[in-house]
Design a protein around this motif. Sequence first.
Motif, PDB file in Angstrom:
ATOM      1  N   LYS A  58       0.842  -1.212   0.000  1.00 41.77           N
ATOM      2  CA  LYS A  58       0.000   0.000   0.000  1.00 41.77           C
ATOM      3  C   LYS A  58       0.869   1.251   0.000  1.00 41.77           C
ATOM      4  N   SER A  59       1.930   1.241   0.800  1.00 42.15           N
ATOM      5  CA  SER A  59       2.822   2.386   0.881  1.00 42.15           C
ATOM      6  C   SER A  59       3.494   2.653  -0.467  1.00 42.15           C
ATOM      7  N   MET A  60       3.951   1.596  -1.133  1.00 40.30           N
ATOM      8  CA  MET A  60       4.595   1.766  -2.439  1.00 40.30           C
ATOM      9  C   MET A  60       3.610   2.283  -3.475  1.00 40.30           C
ATOM     10  N   GLU A  61       2.368   1.818  -3.431  1.00 40.01           N
ATOM     11  CA  GLU A  61       1.352   2.295  -4.375  1.00 40.01           C
ATOM     12  C   GLU A  61       1.048   3.776  -4.138  1.00 40.01           C
ATOM     13  N   ARG A  62       0.974   4.186  -2.857  1.00 38.02           N
ATOM     14  CA  ARG A  62       0.751   5.610  -2.541  1.00 38.02           C
ATOM     15  C   ARG A  62       1.900   6.457  -3.071  1.00 38.02           C
ATOM     16  N   GLU A  63       3.139   6.010  -2.816  1.00 37.28           N
ATOM     17  CA  GLU A  63       4.305   6.767  -3.277  1.00 37.28           C
ATOM     18  C   GLU A  63       4.345   6.853  -4.791  1.00 37.28           C
ATOM     19  N   SER A  64       3.973   5.763  -5.468  1.00 38.84           N
ATOM     20  CA  SER A  64       3.965   5.755  -6.922  1.00 38.84           C
ATOM     21  C   SER A  64       2.930   6.750  -7.463  1.00 38.84           C
ATOM     22  N   ALA A  65       1.753   6.768  -6.862  1.00 43.73           N
ATOM     23  CA  ALA A  65       0.705   7.701  -7.288  1.00 43.73           C
ATOM     24  C   ALA A  65       1.149   9.144  -7.040  1.00 43.73           C
ATOM     25  N   ASP A  66       1.771   9.404  -5.882  1.00 49.31           N
ATOM     26  CA  ASP A  66       2.268  10.747  -5.583  1.00 49.31           C
ATOM     27  C   ASP A  66       3.319  11.176  -6.600  1.00 49.31           C
ATOM     28  N   CYS A  67       4.205  10.246  -6.938  1.00 44.84           N
ATOM     29  CA  CYS A  67       5.272  10.542  -7.897  1.00 44.84           C
ATOM     30  C   CYS A  67       4.689  10.879  -9.267  1.00 44.84           C
ATOM     31  N   ARG A  68       3.698  10.096  -9.713  1.00 50.94           N
ATOM     32  CA  ARG A  68       3.062  10.375 -11.011  1.00 50.94           C
ATOM     33  C   ARG A  68       2.394  11.746 -11.007  1.00 50.94           C
ATOM     34  N   ALA A  69       1.746  12.099  -9.897  1.00 52.65           N
ATOM     35  CA  ALA A  69       1.083  13.407  -9.806  1.00 52.65           C
ATOM     36  C   ALA A  69       2.119  14.529  -9.862  1.00 52.65           C
ATOM     37  N   GLN A  70       3.235  14.358  -9.162  1.00 52.13           N
ATOM     38  CA  GLN A  70       4.281  15.382  -9.175  1.00 52.13           C
ATOM     39  C   GLN A  70       4.890  15.519 -10.560  1.00 52.13           C
TER      40      GLN A  70
END
Length: 138
Positions: A58-70
Amino acid sequence: MKFPANYGAAELAGKDAEFDLTVKSVEEPVLPAVDETFAQSFGIGDGSLSALRAEVQKSMERESADCRAQQGCARRCSRRWRATTSSTCRSPWVDEQIQQLQYDLLQRMGRSDVSQLPPRDPFVEPAQRPREAGPADR
């Protein structure tokens, strides 16, 4: 050793230096056992490894989504900035983009030695043009 010619302290720049060292200990990293205690140290209440794996996922998926948004935000900003500034003003930015593209390719090739960076020339044109809009840009 010799201090570099451009060393910050002018009185030492370019001069030879000798250091005496005493090694007091040599250590090696010891990885912890991946068990209930390990899982509990990350706040997994029941200490189960399956709960730890699920939390890491879950943490990796959140970080991946944040990275894509940035990245999407950065692309939109850079397109708008390039559209409103002169090419002379953009030159340092283009150099930074070229270097980033070089590092990205080096990493994708599984290398980390910066002396093996690919040549700049193939990256000049891609660094100068606006990137196509992706899903994160919409």
